[in-house]
Design an enzyme around this catalytic site. Structure first.
Site, PDB file in Angstrom:
ATOM      1  CD  GLU A 106     -32.552   1.987  -0.918  1.00  0.00           C
ATOM      2  OE1 GLU A 106     -33.527   2.388  -1.628  1.00  0.00           O
ATOM      3  OE2 GLU A 106     -31.620   2.910  -0.804  1.00  0.00           O
TER       4      GLU A 106
ATOM      5  CE  LYS B 277     -35.846   5.212  -2.041  1.00  0.00           C
ATOM      6  NZ  LYS B 277     -34.456   4.767  -2.573  1.00  0.00           N
TER       7      LYS B 277
ATOM      8  CB  CYS C 214     -32.081   5.851   0.060  1.00  0.00           C
ATOM      9  SG  CYS C 214     -30.890   6.209  -0.990  1.00  0.00           S
TER      10      CYS C 214
END
Length: 260
Positions: A41, A110, A144
């Site tokens: 990430e 994300k 994540c």
């Protein structure tokens, strides 16, 4: 298909050094026979770079960062998934780019931002099934914290993903250890997919990272794992046909549509 993943010690705020590190890993991964390299990430900026630096280094989905990663992919004959700060107008997203270097690019944003640090720096993306195909493998992307919500992995599995790649920035601590050592294997097993969860290592001015990158198979076993400390280039074979028995025994996706 053979895949590779770099547990990476990114330098916060030094995009040039981080891209050079990704290029070196791409060369090593390709030499090892891999067709895909996954890095963490915000690998391009470093996760701990901070809001002002994210905005300074942010690049559009078709901008300089994408162009450079695409060139690296083409030069080494390997596809790359890398986390970067994406700019769209006045907005900044925590994104992951897939590029094969020969014309296929895809960007995932994300959707579940973690803590005030991320919420102050980024706009959340809309939950989406961003999918590409590589070497006959259907690949979906998360980032994540997204993987900690089972709905996100299930959505990709129902869309036909064989492999879910998850660039991450997991901090050191007991919860991080639990996620790496238990949750990733469960996500793979309960959806009958491969999950590649690839973390940072070391520390920057804001965070200390857990390492513990993992590549899990549909039967819940680990195909590759990294230690808690130090850079590591992992390799794993992704062959969905090897897990036909597991899918036959654990028919979760099929049974979702059956009446009780």
């Amino acid at each position: 298909m053979r895949i590779a993943a770099l547990q990476m010690h990114a330098i916060a705020g030094d995009g040039e050094a981080n891209i050079e590190r990704i290029a070196a890993a791409a060369a090593d991964a390709a030499a090892g026979g891999a067709k895909l390299l996954i890095v963490p990430e915000l690998a391009v900026t470093g996760y701990g770079a901070g809001e002002a630096t994210f905005q300074r280094l942010a690049s559009p989905a078709t901008g300089e960062v994408a162009a450079r990663l695409s060139t690296i992919a083409r030069d080494h004959g390997i596809a790359i998934v890398a986390g970067f700060a994406e700019q769209e107008g006045t907005l900044t997203y925590n994104s992951a780019l897939f590029t094969d270097g020969i014309g296929t690019n895809a960007v995932y944003r994300k959707s579940h931002l973690y803590g005030e640090y991320e919420r102050n720096a980024f706009k959340p993306g809309v939950p989406a099934s961003v999918m590409v195909e590589l070497g006959g493998i259907r690949l979906g992307m998360l980032i994540c914290y997204d993987v900690e919500f089972p709905e996100n992995v299930r959505r990709l599995a129902l869309a036909g993903a064989d492999l879910v790649v998850v660039p991450t920035a997991l901090p050191k601590g007991s919860s991080g250890t639990f996620i790496a050592n238990h949750m990733i294997q469960v996500r793979a097993f309960e959806n009958q997919v491969f999950v590649a969860y690839i973390n940072h290592c070391g520390a920057d001015d804001n965070f200390t990272y857990a390492g513990l990158s993992r590549i899990a198979a549909p039967d819940g076993k680990l195909l590759a794992e990294a230690p808690g400390e130090g850079e590591t280039l992992l390799f794993a074979e992704v062959r969905p046909e090897d897990y036909a028995r597991s899918r036959a025994e654990n028919t979760y996706l099929v049974d979702l549509g059956r009446p009780g």
